[in-house]
Motif scaffolding. Structure first.
Motif, short mmCIF file in Angstrom:
data_model
loop_
_atom_site.label_atom_id
_atom_site.label_comp_id
_atom_site.label_asym_id
_atom_site.label_seq_id
_atom_site.Cartn_x
_atom_site.Cartn_y
_atom_site.Cartn_z
N PRO A 1 0.84 -1.20 0.00
CA PRO A 1 0.00 0.00 0.00
C PRO A 1 0.87 1.25 0.00
CG PRO A 1 0.10 -0.96 2.18
CD PRO A 1 0.92 -1.85 1.29
N ALA A 2 0.44 2.25 -0.73
CA ALA A 2 1.20 3.50 -0.85
C ALA A 2 1.26 4.22 0.49
CB ALA A 2 0.55 4.39 -1.90
N SER A 3 2.43 4.78 0.82
CA SER A 3 2.49 5.67 1.98
C SER A 3 3.65 6.65 1.86
CB SER A 3 2.53 4.90 3.29
OG SER A 3 3.84 4.53 3.59
N LEU A 4 3.42 7.83 2.41
CA LEU A 4 4.38 8.94 2.30
C LEU A 4 4.18 9.85 3.51
CD1 LEU A 4 4.55 11.21 -0.87
CD2 LEU A 4 3.45 12.01 1.17
N THR A 5 5.26 10.40 4.06
CA THR A 5 5.15 11.31 5.20
C THR A 5 5.72 12.68 4.83
OG1 THR A 5 5.39 9.42 6.68
CG2 THR A 5 5.63 11.59 7.67
N LEU A 6 4.97 13.71 5.22
CA LEU A 6 5.36 15.11 4.97
C LEU A 6 5.75 15.78 6.29
CD1 LEU A 6 2.15 16.07 2.93
CD2 LEU A 6 4.32 15.19 2.03
N TRP A 7 6.74 16.69 6.22
CA TRP A 7 7.11 17.51 7.38
C TRP A 7 7.09 18.99 6.97
CZ3 TRP A 7 9.00 12.67 6.67
CH2 TRP A 7 9.10 11.83 7.79
N ASP A 8 6.83 19.87 7.93
CA ASP A 8 6.82 21.29 7.56
C ASP A 8 8.16 21.99 7.77
OD1 ASP A 8 6.70 21.61 10.29
OD2 ASP A 8 4.75 22.63 10.32
N GLU A 9 9.19 21.24 8.20
CA GLU A 9 10.55 21.78 8.24
C GLU A 9 11.49 20.86 7.46
OE1 GLU A 9 11.13 24.71 9.39
OE2 GLU A 9 9.29 25.04 10.54
N GLU A 10 12.65 21.39 7.07
CA GLU A 10 13.66 20.57 6.40
C GLU A 10 14.17 19.46 7.33
OE1 GLU A 10 16.78 22.83 4.58
OE2 GLU A 10 15.43 23.63 3.04
N ASP A 11 14.78 18.44 6.71
CA ASP A 11 15.40 17.35 7.46
C ASP A 11 14.44 16.62 8.39
OD1 ASP A 11 17.99 17.42 6.35
OD2 ASP A 11 18.41 19.22 7.50
N PHE A 12 13.17 16.50 7.96
CA PHE A 12 12.20 15.68 8.68
C PHE A 12 11.96 16.19 10.10
CE2 PHE A 12 15.14 13.19 5.94
CZ PHE A 12 14.34 13.19 4.82
N GLN A 13 11.88 17.51 10.22
CA GLN A 13 11.64 18.17 11.50
C GLN A 13 10.28 18.88 11.46
OE1 GLN A 13 14.08 18.09 14.05
NE2 GLN A 13 15.04 16.65 12.63
N GLY A 14 9.78 19.21 12.64
CA GLY A 14 8.54 19.98 12.73
C GLY A 14 7.31 19.08 12.73
N ARG A 15 6.18 19.67 12.40
CA ARG A 15 4.93 18.89 12.34
C ARG A 15 4.96 17.94 11.17
NH1 ARG A 15 0.02 23.02 13.74
NH2 ARG A 15 1.09 24.08 15.45
N ARG A 16 4.23 16.83 11.32
CA ARG A 16 4.20 15.89 10.20
C ARG A 16 2.80 15.39 9.90
NH1 ARG A 16 7.31 10.47 12.16
NH2 ARG A 16 6.40 10.36 14.22
N CYS A 17 2.68 14.79 8.73
CA CYS A 17 1.40 14.33 8.24
C CYS A 17 1.65 13.14 7.32
CB CYS A 17 0.75 15.49 7.46
SG CYS A 17 -0.71 15.03 6.54
N ARG A 18 0.92 12.04 7.54
CA ARG A 18 1.14 10.84 6.73
C ARG A 18 0.01 10.67 5.72
NH1 ARG A 18 1.76 4.93 8.22
NH2 ARG A 18 3.37 4.22 6.74
N LEU A 19 0.35 10.37 4.48
CA LEU A 19 -0.66 10.16 3.43
C LEU A 19 -0.66 8.71 2.96
CD1 LEU A 19 0.02 13.26 1.11
CD2 LEU A 19 -1.56 13.09 3.05
N LEU A 20 -1.86 8.18 2.75
CA LEU A 20 -1.99 6.81 2.25
C LEU A 20 -2.69 6.78 0.89
CD1 LEU A 20 -3.04 5.20 5.65
CD2 LEU A 20 -0.75 5.19 4.60
N SER A 21 -3.19 7.93 0.46
CA SER A 21 -3.87 7.99 -0.86
C SER A 21 -3.88 9.44 -1.33
CB SER A 21 -5.30 7.46 -0.74
OG SER A 21 -6.02 8.28 0.16
N ASP A 22 -4.59 9.70 -2.43
CA ASP A 22 -4.64 11.04 -3.02
C ASP A 22 -4.92 12.13 -1.98
OD1 ASP A 22 -4.53 9.51 -5.31
OD2 ASP A 22 -6.06 10.68 -6.37
N CYS A 23 -4.22 13.24 -2.10
CA CYS A 23 -4.44 14.38 -1.22
C CYS A 23 -4.42 15.63 -2.08
CB CYS A 23 -3.34 14.44 -0.16
SG CYS A 23 -3.36 15.97 0.78
N ALA A 24 -5.58 16.29 -2.23
CA ALA A 24 -5.70 17.42 -3.15
C ALA A 24 -5.15 18.72 -2.57
CB ALA A 24 -7.15 17.61 -3.58
N ASN A 25 -5.00 18.79 -1.24
CA ASN A 25 -4.44 20.00 -0.64
C ASN A 25 -3.85 19.70 0.73
OD1 ASN A 25 -3.77 22.51 0.27
ND2 ASN A 25 -5.69 23.49 -0.33
#
Lengths: 187, 187
Positions: A1-25
Motif C-alpha cells: 500500500p502506498a504511503s508517504l510522510t510530509l514535514w513542515d521543516e527541512e530534514d524531517f523536522q517539525g509537524r508531520r502528516c502521513r498520506l496513504l492515498s490522493d491528497c488534493a491540498n
C-alpha cells in the motif's frame, strides 16, 4: 500500500502528516502550512506545486527528500512548494512500453521505447519536441532536458488510457514542448 | 568522435568555443570567460565546476543545455560555473554492470546492477549510503537523491580500473556519502 510522510521543516523536522492515498491540498490536513521535507515509504508518488494536482509535477520514488532541492529536478525551475500528492498508477520497472510521435494526434515519425533514455537526441530522435505519445504499459517520467533534468511529466498507462494527443495533455504547466529524456518509474 | 560547443551567454548566444577532447580550463580557451550554455554534439561528457576536473560534476549527454538550470541536477546545489570538460570513457548503454558494497573497500552486503535504478531504497538497498563500488563494464552516474537528483558522480570502468574503495574516490566534492539512485550513461 502506498504511503508517504510530509514535514513542515527541512530534514524531517517539525509537524508531520502521513498520506496513504490522493491528497488534493496538504495545507488542509494535519495543520501543515507548507511542506519542506518528504519521505516516501511505499510506492511511487507524484507531487504538484499547487492544490488539485496543478502546476509543476515532481516524481517521488521511495527514499528521502530532506529539502526542496531533493525533489526539484533543476535549478532553473525552483519550487519551494508541494501542495497536492497522489500515488503513481501501474508503475512497472520491468515491463514498460511507450510510443513517441513527432506530431500531435499520433502523427509523423514514431519510436517505441521499453528502456530508459537519458538522451533522446542520442537515440536518434531528431526533434527537440515530442508532439504526442501513447503509454502502452507501465508508468514513465519525461523531462525537458537530457539527463532527467528540467520540467518533469508523469505519464501512466492507466490515466487518459495512456493517450496524450498534445503537449497540453501531459503538461500541467505548459511552458515548453521540449522533451529530451524519458525513463520508467520505479515502484 | 566526441564534440561539444560552449557559449558565454544563455541560449547559445555570444562567443563560442568547440571542444573535441579534454579541456582542463575553458576560460583559457577561445576567450570564454564563463560558460552559460552548452550543446553536446557527440559522445557523453563530464563537466566540472572548477579547472582541472575539480568540484561538482555534471553529466552531459547528447542534447541542448541552454542555461545553468539544464545541467544542474537539483536546485539545492546550484552551480553557475563549468570550467573543465572531458569525454566520458567507455559508456555502453546496453552492456553495463556495477557492484555496490555497503562498506568501504568492497566489504559488507553487495548488489550487482545492470539496469537503471531511480530508487536504490526501492530496490531493497537498506542503507542510504554506498561504501564502495566496482564498475565491471560501461559508465554510470550515481546521484545523492532518488530520481537522479542532487550531487552527481560519473563512474567509468576505464578510470581507476573501475574500482572506488571509498566515497572520496568517486566524489570530487565530498559533501555527503548519500547515494540513492544510479543509472547507465548513454553515448
Amino acid at each position: 500500500p502506498a504511503s508517504l510522510t510530509l514535514w513542515d521543516e527541512e530534514d524531517f523536522q517539525g509537524r508531520r502528516c502521513r498520506l496513504l492515498s490522493d491528497c488534493a491540498n496538504a495545507s488542509e490536513r494535519g495543520a501543515l502550512r507548507r511542506v519542506r521535507s518528504v519521505k516516501v515509504e511505499n510506492s511511487a508518488w507524484v507531487a504538484y506545486e499547487y492544490p488539485d494536482f496543478q502546476g509543476q509535477q515532481f516524481i517521488l520514488e521511495k527514499g528521502d527528500y530532506p529539502c526542496c532541492g531533493a525533489w526539484s529536478g533543476s535549478s532553473g525551475h525552483h519550487s519551494n512548494q508541494l501542495l497536492s500528492f497522489r500515488p503513481v498508477l501501474c508503475a512497472n520497472h520491468r515491463d514498460s512500453c511507450v510510443t513517441l510521435f513527432e506530431g500531435e494526434n499520433f502523427q509523423g515519425c514514431k519510436f517505441e521505447l521499453s528502456d530508459d533514455y537519458p538522451s533522446l537526441p542520442s537515440m536518434g530522435w531528431a526533434s527537440k519536441d515530442v508532439g504526442s505519445l501513447k503509454v502502452n504499459s507501465g508508468a514513465w517520467v519525461a523531462y525537458q532536458y537530457p539527463g532527467y533534468r528540467g520540467y518533469q511529466y508523469v505519464l501512466e498507462q492507466d490515466r487518459h488510457s495512456g493517450e496524450f494527443h498534445t503537449y497540453s495533455e501531459f503538461s500541467t504547466q505548459a511552458h515548453t514542448r521540449q522533451l529530451q529524456s524519458i525513463r520508467r518509474v520505479q515502484h
